[in-house]
Write an enzyme that holds these catalytic residues in place. Structure first.
Site, mmCIF file in Angstrom:
data_model
loop_
_atom_site.group_PDB
_atom_site.id
_atom_site.type_symbol
_atom_site.label_atom_id
_atom_site.label_comp_id
_atom_site.label_asym_id
_atom_site.label_seq_id
_atom_site.Cartn_x
_atom_site.Cartn_y
_atom_site.Cartn_z
ATOM 1 N N GLU A 42 0.840 -1.197 0.000
ATOM 2 C CA GLU A 42 0.000 0.000 0.000
ATOM 3 C C GLU A 42 0.880 1.256 0.000
ATOM 4 O OE1 GLU A 42 -3.203 -0.095 -0.171
ATOM 5 O OE2 GLU A 42 -3.603 -2.205 0.233
ATOM 6 N N LYS B 118 -3.925 -11.617 12.386
ATOM 7 C CA LYS B 118 -4.142 -12.980 11.902
ATOM 8 C C LYS B 118 -3.650 -14.009 12.920
ATOM 9 C CE LYS B 118 -3.756 -11.378 7.135
ATOM 10 N NZ LYS B 118 -2.895 -11.307 5.933
#
Length: 430
Positions: A192, A207
């Site tokens: 990004e 996660k």
């Protein structure tokens, strides 16, 4: 016999993933209906910018009022792919209250408030599925929740962020520096514009919290996960790793203690032997290594991000939830019966690779070895090189606790003969 009344689906978010979910629902409508036992109908799409052209989506379905969409009462399943904490949290709980099950890809929200969301789903007898939240297209949550439900999982070790793996792989294979590799990842669309969530380990930590909770039947929140980014990894670290027959990966590691009384969850760069299956995971791919009592060692590998892979996981959940809906049942919810404590990082035991800048004179190695011995840290190997009064000393330890290693390093910094600690890295995957 197939039911003719369609199951209605509300889609929250129509970006890279959401638009792909909508496309697959349309182009594979007949196959999905056959697999579910009823047709599925896209009943509404909530977006922030309604004027944007969305190919293949009826403009009449598009709305900016997500709350009204999930409150309709005729919605069977809400698919949430907007991300973030709010308004996603409120929209999901509102969906449960108004009779819909939920499929989500929202790792940050699940890592922070997974227990509350599961409780809300249970209260209203609805499903909460989130395969896409952890590793894109890789089937991982369902195997942990269902296929290994009768087994005892002891360790989950994985590469769960494609951006960082691409960067580290480029540094390893081409000799590029961190910034150069990051620039390449950005140019190719793997990173990004603001890569902080990836390179500082926030994405992987969320996660890890989800995986640890499922694997160990224990509530693990994002705050429980030790996190260390990979921005300080250098070409010199890779050179040292190669001399040891290793490479470097940013790993999410969830472990059950040897006595089974606690668990740990952490994310940090680590050296792993080239012989380990995770060492060969290249580019932006993800892979997760699971170790359990009965099944032994299992590896899950594939693309961990991107519109199509993530949409594949979302659609898999959608099919499962729709089947449950037709059968008047719900799938597995939260399993937190074990309620094991999450140990702090200081209690984690592993091997370490420490690189020191030292004075090139007699007695230095003996001083350093004495410090390690005084803190109960056993040395495995030592490598020393230097000239012109300066030297480099690389120490690889046997397994030691993080707290013991921290005390050792602090004492080393107080030695007159130690100019500085160049790097410290854990060694995993033996």
């Amino acid at each position: 016999m197939m039911r003719t009344r369609p199951l209605k689906v509300a889609l929250l978010g129509c970006g890279v993933v959401g638009s792909e979910v909508a496309r697959i629902m349309t182009t594979h409508a007949d196959d999905l209906a056959a697999r579910i036992g009823a047709p599925v109908e896209l009943a509404g799409v909530a977006v922030r910018r309604p004027d944007r052209v969305r190919e293949g989506i009826d403009p009449a379905l598009v709305t900016t009022d997500a709350t009204a969409l999930v409150k309709r009462g005729d919605i069977d399943v809400v698919v949430e792919v907007i991300g973030g904490i709010e308004p996603a949290r409120t929209l999901i709980t509102t969906a449960f209250e108004h009779g819909a099950s939920v499929v989500s890809a929202n790792k940050a929200l699940l890592a922070q408030d997974g227990a509350a969301l599961h409780a809300a789903a249970g209260e209203h007898d609805k499903d909460l599925y989130y395969e896409a939240a952890v590793a894109g297209a890789i089937p991982l949550i369902r195997p942990l929740r269902e296929s290994l439900a009768g087994d005892k999982v002891n360790r989950v070790l994985g590469i769960v962020n494609g951006t960082t793996n691409f960067i580290l792989d480029a540094m390893d294979t081409t000799g590029a520096g961190y910034q150069e590799a990051l620039d390449e990842a950005t140019a190719l669309g793997y990173a990004e514009a603001d890569p902080t969530a990836d390179v500082e380990g926030f994405d992987a930590a969320a996660k890890a919290a989800i995986l640890a909770g499922i694997a160990f039947h224990t509530r693990v929140r994002l705050d429980d996960v030790y996190r260390e980014g990979m921005t300080e990894v250098t070409a010199a670290d890779f050179a040292s790793a190669k001399e040891m027959g290793c490479t470097i990966k940013l790993l999410a590691i969830c472990e059950r203690a040897a006595d089974g009384a606690s668990v740990t969850a952490r994310v940090h760069p680590a050296m792993i032997p080239l012989s380990h299956p995770l060492a060969s995971v290249r580019g932006a791919y993800n892979a997760v290594f699971v170790e359990s009592d009965a099944a032994g060692q299992l590896m899950f590998y594939g693309p961990g991000a991107g519109g199509s892979p993530t949409a594949s996981a979302v659609l898999g959940d959608l099919v499962a939830v729709c089947r449950n809906r037709l059968g008047g049942a719900t799938g597995p919810g939260e399993s937190a019966y074990a309620a094991l404590p999450v140990s702090p990082m200081g209690e984690v035991v592993t091997r370490y690779h420490i690189s020191l800048d030292v004075a090139d004179k007699p007695g230095v190695l003996a001083q350093v070895a004495t410090v390690f011995a005084e803190h109960g840290v056993s040395i495995d190997t030592v490598r020393q090189s230097g000239k012109d009064g300066e030297a480099s000393l690389v120490v690889v330890t046997h397994r030691a606790s993080d707290a013991a290693l921290g005390g050792t390093v602090e004492a080393l910094r107080n030695l007159d003969t130690v100019r500085g600690v160049a790097s410290i890295m854990r060694v995993e995957g033996e």
